[in-house]
Motif scaffolding. Structure first.
Motif, PDB file in Angstrom:
ATOM      1  N   HIS A  59       0.723  -1.341  -0.123  1.00 23.95           N
ATOM      2  CA  HIS A  59      -0.029  -0.123   0.069  1.00 23.95           C
ATOM      3  C   HIS A  59       0.909   1.336  -0.004  1.00 23.95           C
ATOM      4  O   HIS A  59       0.568   2.305  -0.529  1.00 23.95           O
ATOM      5  CB  HIS A  59      -0.990  -0.118   1.098  1.00 23.95           C
ATOM      6  N   ALA A  60       1.813   1.189   0.679  1.00 20.01           N
ATOM      7  CA  ALA A  60       2.820   2.652   0.898  1.00 20.01           C
ATOM      8  C   ALA A  60       3.458   2.481  -0.497  1.00 20.01           C
ATOM      9  O   ALA A  60       3.556   3.694  -0.994  1.00 20.01           O
ATOM     10  CB  ALA A  60       3.854   2.189   1.950  1.00 20.01           C
ATOM     11  N   LEU A  61       4.063   1.433  -1.231  1.00 18.52           N
ATOM     12  CA  LEU A  61       4.707   1.764  -2.482  1.00 18.52           C
ATOM     13  C   LEU A  61       3.754   2.291  -3.653  1.00 18.52           C
ATOM     14  O   LEU A  61       3.964   2.989  -4.398  1.00 18.52           O
ATOM     15  CB  LEU A  61       5.134   0.299  -2.962  1.00 18.52           C
ATOM     16  N   ALA A  62       2.139   1.780  -3.371  1.00 18.15           N
ATOM     17  CA  ALA A  62       1.200   2.434  -4.378  1.00 18.15           C
ATOM     18  C   ALA A  62       1.180   3.950  -4.123  1.00 18.15           C
ATOM     19  O   ALA A  62       0.898   4.554  -4.839  1.00 18.15           O
ATOM     20  CB  ALA A  62      -0.193   1.629  -4.363  1.00 18.15           C
ATOM     21  N   ALA A  63       1.064   4.195  -2.789  1.00 16.26           N
ATOM     22  CA  ALA A  63       0.954   5.700  -2.342  1.00 16.26           C
ATOM     23  C   ALA A  63       2.166   6.206  -2.974  1.00 16.26           C
ATOM     24  O   ALA A  63       2.121   7.586  -3.407  1.00 16.26           O
ATOM     25  CB  ALA A  63       0.962   5.691  -0.821  1.00 16.26           C
TER      26      ALA A  63
END
Length: 99
Positions: A59-63
């Motif tokens: 999720h952090a990488l997508a953000a």
């Protein structure tokens, strides 16, 4: 990304511990079987923690790709860099996380 790769390696190591505990009372006594079941439960709990960490990091990488990384999902303010260094998957600032 490095931590996600490390989690995948840990998954491979933990897979054996999650396997079905067979009931063979000729070779394994009741206490040994209980110990094996407890070890299996711990391995499954560790897998669940790894799965959660993997989802949070993904999720952090997508953000990051969306340009939304580092902003609190509640108030929209910047999440302080020391907090992100401590937990790169943090989605809330300290004020919002503490309630």
């Amino acid at each position: 990304m490095a931590r996600i790769d490390e989690i995948a390696r840990e998954d491979a190591l933990g897979a054996e511990g999650q396997s079905v505990v067979t009931l063979d009372q000729q070779s394994v006594g009741r206490l040994s079987r209980m110990d094996a079941l407890q070890n299996q439960a711990m391995a499954k709990a560790q897998q669940a923690r790894r799965d959660l960490e993997r989802r949070r990091l993904t999720h952090a990488l997508a953000a990051m790709e969306d340009g939304e990384y580092g902003y609190c999902e509640d108030c929209g303010e910047d999440i302080p860099l020391p907090r992100l260094r401590l937990d790169p998957a943090a989605t809330r600032c300290v004020s919002c996380a503490s309630g």
